[in-house]
Design a protein around this motif. Structure first.
Motif, PDB file in Angstrom:
ATOM      1  N   ARG A 163      31.510 -59.130 -62.786  1.00 24.00           N
ATOM      2  CA  ARG A 163      30.107 -59.507 -62.822  1.00 24.00           C
ATOM      3  C   ARG A 163      29.710 -60.268 -61.560  1.00 24.00           C
ATOM      4  O   ARG A 163      28.654 -60.080 -61.018  1.00 24.00           O
TER       5      ARG A 163
ATOM      6  N   TYR B 105      44.133 -56.092 -64.086  1.00 26.43           N
ATOM      7  CA  TYR B 105      43.581 -55.047 -64.942  1.00 26.43           C
ATOM      8  C   TYR B 105      44.132 -53.659 -64.612  1.00 26.43           C
ATOM      9  O   TYR B 105      43.613 -52.654 -65.099  1.00 26.43           O
TER      10      TYR B 105
ATOM     11  N   GLN C  44      32.486 -56.104 -69.570  1.00 24.68           N
ATOM     12  CA  GLN C  44      31.243 -56.798 -69.889  1.00 24.68           C
ATOM     13  C   GLN C  44      31.449 -57.851 -70.952  1.00 24.68           C
ATOM     14  O   GLN C  44      30.758 -58.834 -71.008  1.00 24.68           O
ATOM     15  N   TYR C  45      32.363 -57.569 -71.871  1.00 19.54           N
ATOM     16  CA  TYR C  45      32.585 -58.498 -72.968  1.00 19.54           C
ATOM     17  C   TYR C  45      33.823 -59.339 -72.722  1.00 19.54           C
ATOM     18  O   TYR C  45      34.459 -59.816 -73.648  1.00 19.54           O
ATOM     19  N   ASP C  46      34.153 -59.489 -71.461  1.00 16.37           N
ATOM     20  CA  ASP C  46      35.237 -60.358 -71.058  1.00 16.37           C
ATOM     21  C   ASP C  46      36.485 -60.194 -71.916  1.00 16.37           C
ATOM     22  O   ASP C  46      37.022 -61.160 -72.447  1.00 16.37           O
ATOM     23  N   GLY C  47      36.888 -58.961 -72.092  1.00 18.40           N
ATOM     24  CA  GLY C  47      38.176 -58.726 -72.706  1.00 18.40           C
ATOM     25  C   GLY C  47      38.179 -58.401 -74.188  1.00 18.40           C
ATOM     26  O   GLY C  47      39.223 -58.446 -74.820  1.00 18.40           O
ATOM     27  N   ARG C  48      37.022 -58.072 -74.768  1.00 26.75           N
ATOM     28  CA  ARG C  48      37.071 -57.614 -76.168  1.00 26.75           C
ATOM     29  C   ARG C  48      37.473 -56.145 -76.166  1.00 26.75           C
ATOM     30  O   ARG C  48      37.051 -55.378 -75.302  1.00 26.75           O
ATOM     31  N   PRO C  49      38.266 -55.728 -77.169  1.00 26.98           N
ATOM     32  CA  PRO C  49      38.673 -54.324 -77.207  1.00 26.98           C
ATOM     33  C   PRO C  49      37.464 -53.404 -77.398  1.00 26.98           C
ATOM     34  O   PRO C  49      36.574 -53.696 -78.213  1.00 26.98           O
TER      35      PRO C  49
ATOM     36  N   THR D  80      27.240 -51.680 -64.864  1.00 23.46           N
ATOM     37  CA  THR D  80      28.139 -52.785 -64.545  1.00 23.46           C
ATOM     38  C   THR D  80      29.569 -52.342 -64.225  1.00 23.46           C
ATOM     39  O   THR D  80      30.455 -53.175 -64.123  1.00 23.46           O
TER      40      THR D  80
END
Lengths: 309, 563
Positions: free
Chosen positions: A36, A53, A80-85, A267
């Motif tokens: 981001r 990553y 975008q969700y900083d590491g949510r599956p 993004t």
């Protein structure tokens, strides 16, 4: 029928794999990084993060890793969700979009068929013209215009229904209605044409000559035949609904998958781009598959042709 | 290293791309904020606030976040050593008092509140800070904001993050130490006047090691995956739809928190948010320029706030030789009428800017706003002068006409502004032709960073409360200065200012001098406007504020009046 199904299913898998591969490769061409705040990261920091990553590996290796994980049901972690599956996010959002799309499609198809029958039977009357005008409006006006109008008049001015959000059944009405407009219009137009054609065909004349009563002719003979082409267009209409829902979800602040799709591309959220693409293509391919089968069930000639081929 | 000073400045253009995402920003203590506590106003029984955010919270894992929504809400549910008050001054939060500062201004000793508790009942200790800070700078964590510790000049932070340094990855060498359970000592590489204000930032929050390790990857993904020590607790989180905060009664200053509950709805489309506000579902909403006219006469509801984001044009001397000529640069700068731009196109409280350090952003040692020395900036709109300079520049260069490419994002606001700029330049400088190159965000950034433009519309938002965040961007080797500008005098001023941390007034003067040189004499860039945001807020909501720095929205001391 069995062979027909198997063949269709085979095509389905091939198509799916091609889509996955193409998306993965073209995605590499997106400029920028998924971070981001990339603008202020130094090249060394980007290197450290790419390593974490796995983005520093060759594309081919990344692709094989990805497909391997995908087959195990792991679609990676969203940036975008900083590491949510990704699977978790899809699990949350897909049912919302799915419910909305299905409601719009079913409602639209039923109303459309009804209007089409009406217009077809009352050919060249006030009913016909009314239904035709409605159909033209429904096709030519994009769903987000309906959405905006409905939201403003029904929700803000009259206060009958909520402006947006996804709390309960009352929240479904306006977005589903906006999405279904084009379905109603398209289905009505097809149904009308088919009805007029069927009603003028020889076997209907024969049936009339045999003295079969009018209701029976319409219900048993005309509608059943006229409805076939309508089923074939439900596939493309479902596609329309899916693309239309990108905007509708935004307007009604619905936490669906549509908006996710666009954001993930903007993004560079690679795992999310793959996840949403896989979801969409799986859905579309499945819809087409189902339509094919339905077609076969309704019109036995297709099934036979498939079986004998 | 200089580039690391850049703090969180995110390219302002990001704001445009995600239109409403960052718009919730505003004035300090707000001249127009809803602070007016009208004497005997009675509190409503139901202290619940309903607001909207254009963005979801991606995560509340302090090492992974990099957006303003996450950092704002992490600051509500977690408390660091300091918290900014409504004038954006740092006040003790987990620290029991202001720290003891050594004579050389490099060592800060904080006494922690003995009564401060995590939501599991355990005390907040100095070790929680040591653990969290070390984790942030650890290259293994790969936090997108690790560099902020180097920006704060915390001892060895820059070295720990530098692959080539012998201290790389040696997190135990970071300048932070627990003297005992309730005493924390921080050592800096050099005196840093803005250090305390940075401590309010989400990246400097404490975390309890045993809890964090137990959560693993799940940390900060659901309400139960977090420990709270801040003024609020996160009690509900529907990803994509919104979240609910409830007052934390164990917070040390709970008696000054009036709201019992805050419901935040994720609404990405501004017209939807406005419709929800109109239908009574929301108590406040941001307003995009389309809705300004509708609200601007409702004086009891309409508020504008100045943001600290500043937009400007890069003038790329590397690709366009004509822009090496200072007269041409000045001519372009003076040919753009910014007042028209903000009053007709934007209408959202943005103000025309001929400066790079924004208004109402940073106060100096004298207590005055940085801008008060030159409120209107340098080299403003002056079409006649612009033409003269253009004629002069043409002669010097031996050219008759000039074609320029203006790099823009493809969002409607961005495109609108850039078409306007192109038009202004062409109108006021005969013989100049400007084409606007509209690109989607990713490609826009790529072209901008690789210098493939003549004029580039961009912007900057700060993350530490100091003019340096805007000024050091333009030194010769800064990553952001991709336009070939270099003035050794400017570089020297910045370096001097940077090493004057122990003498704030002198440092301040140097920074004033640097800005003047940059814009008046060098015209390195053409500033455009300081961003503003407009909000509709119900009259019964008091104390709701949109600070221009630190948080997207400040409702810490907000209250709902009887209505």
């Amino acid at each position: 029928m069995g062979r027909y199904l198997l063949q269709r299913f085979g095509y389905m898998l091939v198509t799916f794999f091609v889509i996955v591969a193409l998306t993965f490769l073209t995605m590499q061409l997106l400029p920028g990084t998924p971070y981001r705040n990339q603008q202020k990261l130094s090249p060394e920091q980007i290197e450290i993060m790419n390593h974490k990553y796995g983005l520093d590996k060759p594309v081919a290796v990344q692709f094989v890793d990805y497909v391997g994980n995908m087959l195990k049901g792991d679609l990676g972690l969203s940036f975008q969700y900083d590491g949510r599956p990704v699977t978790e996010i899809l699990k949350e959002k897909l049912p919302v979009s799915g419910t909305l799309g299905t409601e719009a499609l079913i409602f639209g198809a039923i109303v459309g068929v009804f209007l089409g029958i009406l217009a077809g039977l009352k050919h060249n009357t006030f009913w016909d013209y009314g239904a035709s005008i409605l159909a033209i409006l429904g096709i030519s006006i994009p769903s987000f215009i309906f959405a905006g109008l409905l939201q403003y008049w029904i929700a803000v001015k009259l206060g009958w229904l909520p402006v947006g959000y996804w709390d309960g059944p009352q929240n479904h009405i306006l977005p589903a209605l906006s999405l279904s407009m084009s379905v109603i219009a398209t289905v009505a137009r097809f149904m009308r044409t088919e009805m007029i054609e069927v009603m003028g065909s020889d076997y209907i004349t024969t049936a009339k000559a045999k003295g079969i009563n009018n209701t029976s002719i319409i219900v048993k003979h005309s509608i059943r035949n006229a409805v076939i082409p309508v089923i074939t267009i439900l596939g493309p209409l479902a596609v329309n609904i899916i693309t239309g829902s990108l905007v509708i979800e935004q307007i009604f602040a619905i936490p669906g998958i549509g908006e996710q799709f666009v954001t993930s591309i903007v993004t560079n959220d690679y795992p999310m781009i793959m996840g949403t693409t896989i979801m969409y293509s799986a859905m579309l391919i499945l819809i087409i598959f189902i339509v094919d089968i339905l077609y076969g069930i309704i019109d036995p000639r297709i099934r036979l042709a498939g079986g004998e081929a | 290293m200089r580039r690391n000073k850049a703090k969180w400045p995110i390219l302002l253009s990001l704001i445009l791309v995600m239109s409403m995402l960052l718009t919730a920003c505003s004035s300090k203590g707000g001249s127009t904020s809803t602070s007016g506590s009208g004497g005997n106003d009675q509190l409503a029984d139901n202290q619940v606030l309903n607001i909207a955010d254009s963005s979801d919270i991606p995560s509340l894992n302090w090492t992974q976040i990099s957006d303003s929504t996450s950092s704002t809400y992490l600051q509500y549910v977690t408390s660091g050593l300091m918290r900014l008050n409504d004038k954006l001054e740092p006040q003790p939060d987990m620290a029991a008092s202001m720290p003891e500062i050594s004579k050389d201004k490099k060592t800060y000793t904080f006494k922690l509140r003995k009564d401060a508790k995590w939501s599991d009942g355990s005390p907040v200790t100095a070790n929680d800070f040591v653990y969290a800070w070390r984790k942030m700078v650890d290259p293994k964590t790969a936090s997108p904001y690790s560099f902020i510790f180097a920006s704060a000049n915390i001892k060895n932070a820059a070295k720990i993050e530098n692959k080539k340094d012998p201290l790389f990855g040696k997190i135990d060498q970071l300048g932070v130490k627990a003297l005992n359970d309730h005493t924390l000592q921080v050592t800096l590489d050099k005196p840093t006047p803005y250090f305390l204000s940075m401590l309010a930032n989400a990246y400097f929050m404490p975390q309890k090691q045993s809890f964090v390790e137990k959560q693993g990857d799940k940390l900060g993904q659901e309400p139960q995956n977090l420990l709270y020590n801040g003024p609020f607790k996160l009690t509900k989180w529907d990803h994509g739809s919104g979240w609910t905060l409830e007052k934390n009664n164990d917070y040390w200053d709970a008696k000054h928190v009036y709201l019992k509950q805050v419901n935040v709805h994720v609404i990405k489309d501004n017209s939807t948010a406005v419709n929800m506000y109109n239908s009574g579902k929301l108590d406040a909403t941001g307003l995009s320029s389309d809705f300004i006219d509708q609200f601007k006469n409702k004086k009891d509801q309409f508020h504008t706030f100045k943001d600290a984001g500043v937009f400007f044009l890069y003038l790329n001397q590397k690709r366009q030789p004509a822009l090496k000529n200072v007269n041409v640069r000045k001519a372009i700068n003076m040919s753009i009428d910014r007042n028209q731009m903000v009053n007709v196109l934007l209408k959202d409280g943005s103000v025309a800017a001929n400066y790079i350090v924004p208004k109402e952003f940073a106060k100096g040692p004298d207590g005055k706003d940085f801008r008060s020395a030159a409120p209107n900036g340098y080299n403003g709109y002056n079409p006649k002068e612009a033409q003269k300079l253009w004629e002069k520049g043409k002669k010097e260069l031996g050219i008759k006409s000039l074609k320029l490419e203006l790099m823009s994002q493809d969002t409607s606001t961005s495109a609108k502004i850039n078409e306007y700029i192109a038009n202004q330049i062409e109108k006021n400088l005969p013989g100049v032709k400007v084409t606007v190159n509209k690109q989607p965000w990713g490609n826009y950034l790529k072209l901008l960073n690789s210098g493939k433009y003549d004029l580039g519309n961009s912007g900057w938002i700060p993350d530490y409360d100091d003019p340096m965040t805007y000024l050091d961007l333009w030194t010769t080797n800064n990553q952001q200065n991709n336009m070939g500008f270099s003035d050794p005098k400017f570089d020297k001023l910045i370096e001097e200012a940077d090493n004057l941390g122990a003498d704030p007034q002198k440092r301040w003067d140097k920074m004033h001098e640097a800005e003047k040189l940059l814009l008046e004499k060098d015209q390195a860039i053409a500033p455009l406007f300081q961003e503003g945001t407009a909000h509709a807020i119900r009259p019964y909501v008091k104390g709701l504020n949109y600070p221009n720095f630190g948080m997207r929205v400040d409702f810490l001391h907000a209250k709902i009046l009887k209505h």
